[in-house]
Motif scaffolding. Structure first.
Motif, PDB file in Angstrom:
ATOM      1  N   LYS A 216       0.822  -1.213   0.000  1.00 46.02           N
ATOM      2  CA  LYS A 216       0.000   0.000   0.000  1.00 46.02           C
ATOM      3  C   LYS A 216       0.854   1.261   0.000  1.00 46.02           C
ATOM      4  O   LYS A 216       0.533   2.251  -0.668  1.00 46.02           O
ATOM      5  CB  LYS A 216      -0.919  -0.017   1.220  1.00 46.02           C
ATOM      6  CG  LYS A 216      -1.844   1.188   1.340  1.00 46.02           C
ATOM      7  CD  LYS A 216      -2.741   1.059   2.565  1.00 46.02           C
ATOM      8  CE  LYS A 216      -3.674   2.248   2.703  1.00 46.02           C
ATOM      9  NZ  LYS A 216      -4.565   2.095   3.882  1.00 46.02           N
ATOM     10  N   PHE A 226      -4.872   2.827  -4.397  1.00 45.90           N
ATOM     11  CA  PHE A 226      -5.435   3.406  -3.171  1.00 45.90           C
ATOM     12  C   PHE A 226      -5.762   4.883  -3.350  1.00 45.90           C
ATOM     13  O   PHE A 226      -6.774   5.373  -2.829  1.00 45.90           O
ATOM     14  CB  PHE A 226      -4.481   3.195  -1.991  1.00 45.90           C
ATOM     15  CG  PHE A 226      -4.693   1.884  -1.284  1.00 45.90           C
ATOM     16  CD1 PHE A 226      -5.717   1.735  -0.361  1.00 45.90           C
ATOM     17  CD2 PHE A 226      -3.890   0.790  -1.558  1.00 45.90           C
ATOM     18  CE1 PHE A 226      -5.938   0.529   0.288  1.00 45.90           C
ATOM     19  CE2 PHE A 226      -4.097  -0.428  -0.911  1.00 45.90           C
ATOM     20  CZ  PHE A 226      -5.122  -0.565   0.013  1.00 45.90           C
ATOM     21  N   GLN A 239      -9.116  -1.949   0.619  1.00 44.67           N
ATOM     22  CA  GLN A 239      -8.373  -2.469   1.765  1.00 44.67           C
ATOM     23  C   GLN A 239      -8.883  -3.852   2.167  1.00 44.67           C
ATOM     24  O   GLN A 239      -8.106  -4.787   2.366  1.00 44.67           O
ATOM     25  CB  GLN A 239      -8.489  -1.501   2.944  1.00 44.67           C
ATOM     26  CG  GLN A 239      -7.762  -1.954   4.204  1.00 44.67           C
ATOM     27  CD  GLN A 239      -6.260  -1.773   4.149  1.00 44.67           C
ATOM     28  OE1 GLN A 239      -5.764  -0.918   3.436  1.00 44.67           O
ATOM     29  NE2 GLN A 239      -5.539  -2.583   4.906  1.00 44.67           N
TER      30      GLN A 239
END
Length: 271
Positions: A216, A226, A239
């Motif tokens: 991430k 993201f 997520q």
């Protein structure tokens, strides 16, 4: 205007993921029968996951990567290991013009050159710098494969805007007939190209949720996913999807470590 591929791979810090790839990188190199004095080029080398084990085997190694931060990290690692036979330099897999024709006995690219933007140019350049009788070995992720990295890239792409017109998916390097076609256009007959499915295992002394955090925070494609998901109010959805993936694929027997195997296509080209 900076190469978008350079922007992608300089965005994060792939060294934070490469730390989990050392063991499999060394094991892969050990299978390549590298002997002392062999001239080796590692394209898309990162900070030396395969280049440094090759140098430790006695080869004369040049690593090329498009990301300046990874080149710097690779040179620091080589220096700290006392490896005077391993150097890293910035370059693009689509244009290795700083390297002379027919220079290397072995050209490797493990999850590297597959991400370059012009696959036909990549094949031509890999062939050009390999001496007659030499080998090219690529490791490429496979589209649709159920294991980790192919699924990370699939999930990430579902949250990001569509690529620009003319974009060629890097995952096509994991399709055998595409690989054959590209190398044939670079002058390699089909019978000189061999394939096998192999496994690369990510090993980390921390749990899967921390491993996911590294993707991430430090892996360009996941970072972009993201950012795009956050703009659309879907960050938590992404997520959760990735948490489920990492937890389901972890084969470690302890709760505070991670061991995730990923299948890839190993391509061997005889020049």
């Amino acid at each position: 205007m900076m190469n978008p591929n350079q922007v992608l791979w300089e965005k994060g810090d792939f060294t934070r993921l490469a730390e989990t790839m050392r063991e499999s990188g060394a094991a892969l190199v050990a299978r390549l029968n590298i002997t002392k004095g062999l001239k080796v080029l590692d394209v898309g080398c990162g900070d030396g996951t395969t280049a440094i084990p090759a140098a430790k085997s006695g080869a004369q190694v040049v690593g090329v990567d498009i990301a300046r931060n990874l080149v710097e990290a690779g040179n620091r690692r080589a220096q700290s290991e006392g490896l005077t036979n391993c150097t890293f330099q910035q370059g693009d897999a689509t244009d290795l013009s700083e390297l002379k024709d027919q220079t290397f006995d072995l050209v490797i690219s493990i999850f590297g050159a597959m991400f370059a933007l012009k696959p036909l140019e990549v094949a031509k350049e890999l062939v050009r710098v390999t001496r007659p009788g030499g080998r090219i070995v690529m490791g490429n992720w496979i589209p649709g494969d159920p294991t980790l990295v192919a699924q990370i890239l699939r999930i990430s792409s579902s949250y990001t805007p569509p690529p620009p017109e003319g974009f060629i998916s890097p995952m096509l390097w994991g399709v055998e007939n595409q690989v054959i076609e590209r190398f044939e256009q670079a002058g390699i007959p089909k019978e000189n190209i061999a394939f096998e499915r192999a496994t690369y295992t990510f090993q980390a002394p921390f749990p899967p949720d921390e491993f996911l955090a590294r993707f991430k925070n430090y892996y360009g494609p996941t970072m972009n996913a993201f950012e795009a998901a956050a703009k659309n109010g879907k960050e938590q959805e992404l997520q959760r999807e990735l948490e489920e993936l990492f937890a389901s694929q972890n084969q470690s027997n302890t709760g505070n470590s991670t061991s995730i195997p990923a299948t890839y296509l190993q391509v061997t080209v005889h020049r």
